[in-house]
Design a protein around this motif. Structure first.
Motif, PDB file in Angstrom:
ATOM      1  N   LEU A  73       0.824  -1.215   0.000  1.00  7.63           N
ATOM      2  CA  LEU A  73       0.000   0.000   0.000  1.00  7.63           C
ATOM      3  C   LEU A  73       0.861   1.271   0.000  1.00  7.63           C
ATOM      4  O   LEU A  73       0.400   2.337  -0.430  1.00  7.63           O
ATOM      5  N   LYS A  74       2.105   1.155   0.453  1.00  6.75           N
ATOM      6  CA  LYS A  74       2.983   2.328   0.427  1.00  6.75           C
ATOM      7  C   LYS A  74       3.289   2.772  -0.998  1.00  6.75           C
ATOM      8  O   LYS A  74       3.650   3.937  -1.223  1.00  6.75           O
ATOM      9  N   ALA A  75       3.125   1.834  -1.953  1.00  5.95           N
ATOM     10  CA  ALA A  75       3.367   2.201  -3.349  1.00  5.95           C
ATOM     11  C   ALA A  75       2.398   3.284  -3.813  1.00  5.95           C
ATOM     12  O   ALA A  75       2.723   4.081  -4.698  1.00  5.95           O
ATOM     13  N   LEU A  76       1.195   3.304  -3.215  1.00  8.94           N
ATOM     14  CA  LEU A  76       0.234   4.354  -3.550  1.00  8.94           C
ATOM     15  C   LEU A  76       0.799   5.737  -3.206  1.00  8.94           C
ATOM     16  O   LEU A  76       0.700   6.680  -4.001  1.00  8.94           O
ATOM     17  N   VAL A  77       1.389   5.844  -2.028  1.00 13.07           N
ATOM     18  CA  VAL A  77       1.955   7.126  -1.590  1.00 13.07           C
ATOM     19  C   VAL A  77       3.130   7.519  -2.481  1.00 13.07           C
ATOM     20  O   VAL A  77       3.248   8.670  -2.925  1.00 13.07           O
ATOM     21  N   ARG A  78       4.011   6.552  -2.766  1.00 13.44           N
ATOM     22  CA  ARG A  78       5.175   6.849  -3.606  1.00 13.44           C
ATOM     23  C   ARG A  78       4.747   7.295  -4.997  1.00 13.44           C
ATOM     24  O   ARG A  78       5.302   8.246  -5.559  1.00 13.44           O
ATOM     25  N   THR A  79       3.752   6.612  -5.555  1.00  9.63           N
ATOM     26  CA  THR A  79       3.294   6.957  -6.902  1.00  9.63           C
ATOM     27  C   THR A  79       2.623   8.322  -6.911  1.00  9.63           C
ATOM     28  O   THR A  79       2.821   9.114  -7.836  1.00  9.63           O
ATOM     29  N   TRP A  80       1.826   8.622  -5.873  1.00  8.71           N
ATOM     30  CA  TRP A  80       1.160   9.919  -5.800  1.00  8.71           C
ATOM     31  C   TRP A  80       2.178  11.064  -5.746  1.00  8.71           C
ATOM     32  O   TRP A  80       2.018  12.095  -6.404  1.00  8.71           O
ATOM     33  N   ARG A  81       3.223  10.872  -4.971  1.00  5.07           N
ATOM     34  CA  ARG A  81       4.238  11.920  -4.842  1.00  5.07           C
ATOM     35  C   ARG A  81       4.971  12.162  -6.157  1.00  5.07           C
ATOM     36  O   ARG A  81       5.403  13.284  -6.438  1.00  5.07           O
TER      37      ARG A  81
END
Length: 585
Positions: free
Chosen positions: A384-392
């Protein structure tokens, strides 16, 4: 050499020796121990009889050893493909029925045919349409759905569904029927496996075990869980007390047979088979390339399509389910010292022996144990951390990733991945339809050119240098026309427009027509069009057209050459007319 390309085993077999054979055999023993519970668990996940998972781990491994190019990839049933198999068969047949098994076998055959055809046509590049954020989102969502789907076995209830909403509704509706002995078995196994995954390796190393041994032992924990819970279930007669077990598993090897030839069934399963093929290939080739890079080896993606296709054909003709390269098994195979694909063939022999000799014991294996093994295995897929990385990094990629996750969780795996692919392609088309372009000027005292809005550079009132940072094709051809004409309209003194094409790798027929139109419109306005830094392959194609012959300006080798020539020309013209002309920042 051409034969060796399609039969990669001809490359490593002549150098095969006793030392390599021992390494492959030891790795095969370890992977076999790991693959037995995985094969049973993923067959259960797909809604198939447990022996189907074992069948899918015999002939496919042998065929991949002959046709695959990765020396350490371990092929067999995997969680995501098992989930996609169940989703593809949803509504076509009842899970566990003969018709359901026929459909699963046909999916494997169809997937195999699709992959082989793609490999022969060298279509491995098609997998690139699945962007990394889409694949990451799909795998994360699939991991969540898979884990949720196994809670019914942990709780000992009957709850069906192919998305999170259906599963949640089913589990909530069965809350009164929870079987507590099954819960104790499932939760205990789950806790043991999680503890082994996180704590066993450091503990073994503390007691003097080597890195490799500690890693292999910790990853073999599921087989110990299977053995202990099977013995406990058999010894205490827990099956008679309501603990659901695998049940009777036919002993012996599968018979070879052809799949169903029902045209209607083929049509119904085509989309599912296509998605299974592409997702399976992407997962497999990603794992293969990662492991190959560690040993400075190389794999051929197009031949991998053929190898994986042959493995699926082998699975379908021997009563198995769709297969692909598994990450965890392949890493264990690599760490255990496998040196050639023969390790996979040895593993197939081990699975075959288990299928013949161990099936009576497998009958007492609790489904809760397999469910716990699945949950622990897929927990590594959830990121789920990939969501944050991709958003940034990219809001556009985040949208495609989020849509894939939401639709996979709430609707179906097919909808999720199709939406992700569609959004990725659509957003790519949108971005490239309005390519980044910049008017550039010369960095004082150098031969470098940079964006006039970002750097202090030299410009010329009668020369505009426009850098286009994208290949030119039908989607952005009109945008280029508008960009050039807008530039000319804002600079009335302009005499020369230079297109800097360093980033242009392609000019298609639509873009060619736009360049011809730009050339004519600029000529009518008294402005010359020039090209510079055109790549060789692009120039070769332009040389076959009339554009270069009709070009109002010239083609320069570099932006600096164009700048020097054109500014000098305008300076000479200005001096001849005795009109002062300044060049400045």
């Amino acid at each position: 050499m051409k034969v060796a390309r399609y039969l990669p085993f001809l490359q490593w077999l002549p150098e095969y020796n006793r030392s390599v054979c021992v390494s492959d055999a030891l790795a095969a023993v370890i992977v076999t121990i790991m693959l037995i519970p995985q094969s049973l668990a993923y067959a259960l996940l797909a809604g198939l009889p447990p022996q189907v998972g074992l069948y899918a781990s015999i002939l496919p491994l042998i065929l991949y050893a002959l046709f695959g190019t990765s020396r350490t990839l371990s092929v067999g049933p995997v969680a995501v493909i098992a989930l996609m198999t169940a989703a593809a068969l949803d509504g076509i047949a009842v899970p566990g029925s003969p018709e359901y098994l026929v459909g699963a076998i046909l999916l494997a055959v169809m997937s195999g045919l699709i992959l082989v055809v793609m490999g022969l046509l060298r279509l491995g590049f098609l997998a690139n349409f699945l962007s990394h954020p889409v694949i990451s989102g799909f795998i994360t969502a699939s991991g969540i759905v898979i884990a949720a789907s196994q809670l019914k076995h942990i709780l000992g209830v009957d709850a069906d569904g192919h998305n999170l909403i259906e599963l949640g509704r089913g589990l909530f509706g069965q809350r009164h029927a929870i079987h507590w002995p099954t819960v104790l078995m499932g939760v205990g196994t789950l806790a043991f496996l999680m503890l082994c995954r996180k704590r066993l390796k450091p503990l073994l190393k503390r007691f003097g075990a080597g890195e490799r041994l500690a890693d292999i032992v910790s990853k073999s924990a599921p087989i110990l869980a299977v053995m202990v819970t099977t013995l406990v279930t058999w010894g205490l007669g827990l099956a008679q007390q309501g603990v659901k077990v695998v049940g009777h598993v036919p002993a012996g090897l599968p018979d070879l047979s052809l799949p169903s030839m029902d045209p209607g069934l083929w049509r119904e399963l085509f989309v599912g088979a296509l998605l299974i093929s592409i997702v399976g290939f992407v997962e497999s080739v990603s794992v293969g390339q990662t492991l190959a890079a560690k040993r400075r080896q190389h794999i051929d993606p197009d031949q991998e399509l053929i190898g994986l296709g042959m493995a699926n054909l082998g699975a379908g003709t021997s009563g198995g389910m769709p297969v692909t390269g598994g990450f965890s098994r392949s890493v264990v195979n690599f760490d255990a010292g496998a040196e050639t694909p023969a390790a996979g063939a040895f593993t197939a022999v081990g699975i075959a022996l288990a299928t013949v000799t161990l099936t009576p014991a497998i009958a007492f294996l609790p489904k809760a144990t397999l469910a716990a093994a699945i949950i622990v295995a897929v927990s590594t897929l959830i990121d789920l951390k990939a969501l944050v990385r991709t958003w940034r990094y990219s809001a556009v990629d985040f949208v495609a990733m989020l849509a894939t996750i939401v639709l996979t969780l709430t609707y179906s795996v097919e909808a999720g991945i199709l939406a992700g692919v569609g959004l990725s392609v659509g957003l790519f088309m949108y971005r490239t339809s309005r390519p980044h372009s910049a008017v550039v000027g010369r960095v004082p005292g150098t031969e470098h050119f940079r964006n006039v809005q970002r750097h202090q550079v030299e410009t010329h009132p009668r020369v505009a240098m426009l850098r286009v940072d994208e290949s030119l094709y039908f989607a952005n051809a009109r945008f280029l026309e508008e960009c050039v004409m807008d530039l000319v309209s804002r600079q009335p003194a302009l005499q020369d427009v230079v297109l800097v094409c360093a980033a242009v790798n392609l000019i298609d027929a639509s873009a060619l027509e736009s360049l011809e139109a730009i050339n004519e419109r600029l000529r009518d306005s008294g402005v010359r069009l020039h090209l510079t830094e055109v790549k060789g392959p692009v120039m070769d194609r332009l040389g076959k057209t009339d554009l270069l012959k009709d070009l109002s300006g010239r083609v320069f080798l570099s932006a600096y050459e164009a700048w020097e020539a054109l500014t000098h020309e305008t300076l000479v013209k200005a001096e001849s007319k005795s009109v002062p002309l300044a060049v400045g920042p």
